[in-house]
Design an enzyme around this catalytic site. Sequence first.
Site, PDB file in Angstrom:
ATOM      1  N   ASP A 298       0.785  -1.259   0.000  1.00  0.00           N
ATOM      2  CA  ASP A 298       0.000   0.000   0.000  1.00  0.00           C
ATOM      3  C   ASP A 298       0.813   1.305   0.000  1.00  0.00           C
ATOM      4  O   ASP A 298       0.456   2.260   0.702  1.00  0.00           O
ATOM      5  CB  ASP A 298      -0.954   0.017   1.206  1.00  0.00           C
ATOM      6  CG  ASP A 298      -1.987  -1.091   1.156  1.00  0.00           C
ATOM      7  OD1 ASP A 298      -1.890  -1.955   0.268  1.00  0.00           O
ATOM      8  OD2 ASP A 298      -2.883  -1.104   2.017  1.00  0.00           O
TER       9      ASP A 298
ATOM     10  N   GLU B  71      -4.720  -0.741  -1.347  1.00  0.00           N
ATOM     11  CA  GLU B  71      -6.026  -0.812  -0.681  1.00  0.00           C
ATOM     12  C   GLU B  71      -6.989   0.103  -1.431  1.00  0.00           C
ATOM     13  O   GLU B  71      -6.652   1.255  -1.716  1.00  0.00           O
ATOM     14  CB  GLU B  71      -5.906  -0.353   0.782  1.00  0.00           C
ATOM     15  CG  GLU B  71      -7.254  -0.368   1.518  1.00  0.00           C
ATOM     16  CD  GLU B  71      -7.150   0.083   2.979  1.00  0.00           C
ATOM     17  OE1 GLU B  71      -6.043   0.168   3.523  1.00  0.00           O
ATOM     18  OE2 GLU B  71      -8.224   0.357   3.553  1.00  0.00           O
TER      19      GLU B  71
ATOM     20  N   LYS C 169      -6.812  -4.795  -3.140  1.00  0.00           N
ATOM     21  CA  LYS C 169      -7.453  -5.450  -1.995  1.00  0.00           C
ATOM     22  C   LYS C 169      -8.453  -4.513  -1.331  1.00  0.00           C
ATOM     23  O   LYS C 169      -8.171  -3.333  -1.141  1.00  0.00           O
ATOM     24  CB  LYS C 169      -6.381  -5.909  -0.997  1.00  0.00           C
ATOM     25  CG  LYS C 169      -5.555  -4.775  -0.396  1.00  0.00           C
ATOM     26  CD  LYS C 169      -4.436  -5.341   0.466  1.00  0.00           C
ATOM     27  CE  LYS C 169      -3.607  -4.290   1.138  1.00  0.00           C
ATOM     28  NZ  LYS C 169      -4.296  -3.503   2.172  1.00  0.00           N
TER      29      LYS C 169
ATOM     30  N   LYS D  68      -7.768  -4.590   4.896  1.00  0.00           N
ATOM     31  CA  LYS D  68      -6.470  -4.193   5.428  1.00  0.00           C
ATOM     32  C   LYS D  68      -5.451  -5.291   5.110  1.00  0.00           C
ATOM     33  O   LYS D  68      -4.339  -5.009   4.692  1.00  0.00           O
ATOM     34  CB  LYS D  68      -6.558  -3.940   6.940  1.00  0.00           C
ATOM     35  CG  LYS D  68      -7.581  -2.874   7.338  1.00  0.00           C
ATOM     36  CD  LYS D  68      -7.341  -1.558   6.649  1.00  0.00           C
ATOM     37  CE  LYS D  68      -8.278  -0.475   7.173  1.00  0.00           C
ATOM     38  NZ  LYS D  68      -8.210   0.744   6.342  1.00  0.00           N
TER      39      LYS D  68
ATOM     40  N   VAL E 145       3.308   0.415   4.080  1.00  0.00           N
ATOM     41  CA  VAL E 145       2.570   1.139   5.116  1.00  0.00           C
ATOM     42  C   VAL E 145       1.131   0.611   5.255  1.00  0.00           C
ATOM     43  O   VAL E 145       0.595   0.056   4.308  1.00  0.00           O
ATOM     44  CB  VAL E 145       2.524   2.649   4.780  1.00  0.00           C
ATOM     45  CG1 VAL E 145       3.923   3.238   4.832  1.00  0.00           C
ATOM     46  CG2 VAL E 145       1.859   2.944   3.452  1.00  0.00           C
ATOM     47  N   THR E 146       0.554   0.858   6.421  1.00  0.00           N
ATOM     48  CA  THR E 146       1.215   1.296   7.636  1.00  0.00           C
ATOM     49  C   THR E 146       1.573   0.077   8.480  1.00  0.00           C
ATOM     50  O   THR E 146       0.883  -0.946   8.403  1.00  0.00           O
ATOM     51  CB  THR E 146       0.322   2.235   8.494  1.00  0.00           C
ATOM     52  OG1 THR E 146      -0.855   1.520   8.887  1.00  0.00           O
ATOM     53  CG2 THR E 146      -0.079   3.471   7.723  1.00  0.00           C
TER      54      THR E 146
ATOM     55  N   CYS F 263      -2.088  -2.289   7.585  1.00  0.00           N
ATOM     56  CA  CYS F 263      -2.074  -3.243   6.474  1.00  0.00           C
ATOM     57  C   CYS F 263      -0.824  -4.112   6.432  1.00  0.00           C
ATOM     58  O   CYS F 263      -0.880  -5.278   6.019  1.00  0.00           O
ATOM     59  CB  CYS F 263      -2.275  -2.493   5.165  1.00  0.00           C
ATOM     60  SG  CYS F 263      -3.900  -1.704   5.119  1.00  0.00           S
TER      61      CYS F 263
HETATM   62  N1  TIU Z   1      -2.519   0.601   4.148  1.00  0.00           N
HETATM   63  C1  TIU Z   1      -3.017   0.857   5.366  1.00  0.00           C
HETATM   64  O1  TIU Z   1      -2.356   0.661   6.363  1.00  0.00           O
HETATM   65  N2  TIU Z   1      -4.299   1.371   5.424  1.00  0.00           N
HETATM   66  C2  TIU Z   1      -4.779   2.089   6.459  1.00  0.00           C
HETATM   67  O2  TIU Z   1      -5.954   2.419   6.524  1.00  0.00           O
HETATM   68  N3  TIU Z   1      -3.871   2.409   7.390  1.00  0.00           N
HETATM   69  C3  TIU Z   1      -4.103   3.077   8.534  1.00  0.00           C
HETATM   70  O3  TIU Z   1      -3.177   3.194   9.306  1.00  0.00           O
HETATM   71  N4  TIU Z   1      -5.290   3.590   8.744  1.00  0.00           N
END
Ligand code: TIU
Length: 229
Positions: free
Chosen positions: A27, A75, A138, A141, A166-167, A171
């Site tokens: 992501d 995502e 996807k 998460k 991340v994060t 995810c």
């Molecule tokens: N990719 C991912 O971690 N999506 C999130 O929504 N991360 C948050 O930290 N919210």
Amino acid sequence: HENVLTIEADPYPFTFPLRSTALLVIDMQRDFLYPAGFGEIQGGNLEAVQASIAPTKALLEACRAAGMKIFHTREGHVPTLADCPSSKLIRQAASPSSQHLKVIGDKGDMGRLLVRGEYGHDIVDKLQPLPSEVVIDKPGKGSFWNTPILHKLKGSGITHLLISGVTTECCFATTLREANDRGFECVGIRESTAGYNPAFKTASLDMICWSEGLFGFVANLQPVLDVLF
Ligand code: TIU
């Protein structure tokens, strides 16, 4: 290259067969890393997550040079949001007083937030996938729910994963835990992942390698670069 490589890691050295190891880049989308994206609207610290871009680029280049299989995830949702888990939609709809000024599907400065095909949904310029690399879209998460990633990894004979992106708390950790349950040997790369809160990153990585590797391993970037180049 030797066929089987070993790097320093926590809780003990991580050994991986190069040809059956893939890099997963989770992501690294504009919506999570750039101003006015979904992450910043959620209240995320962008400086913290942006620190992962250069180390992820270094990791990506090393894995490309070593001829490894590369998987990128994003995502996001189809424009109707028909694939958006109800839990995600219900929570945002139920919070008129929440801090979120905008929610998934709303129009932001980089297009509709977390909607496939929009500029903000795509991967940041520095980490754009090559045509030979797999991109997994996807709705969750984790990367294994409602995606073909398990079939693609198994179909390529992948048994070991280097994981970045991340994060860390969201995810990245969800994907690593899902992969561990499916029998993949996982190592998270410390500098190549980042969270919206430094305490979350530390705790998330500590939990992965606690107790002889509850979910897997955590390694620093340099040993990976040393062994791949
Ligand atoms: N990719 C991912 O971690 N999506 C999130 O929504 N991360 C948050 O930290 N919210």
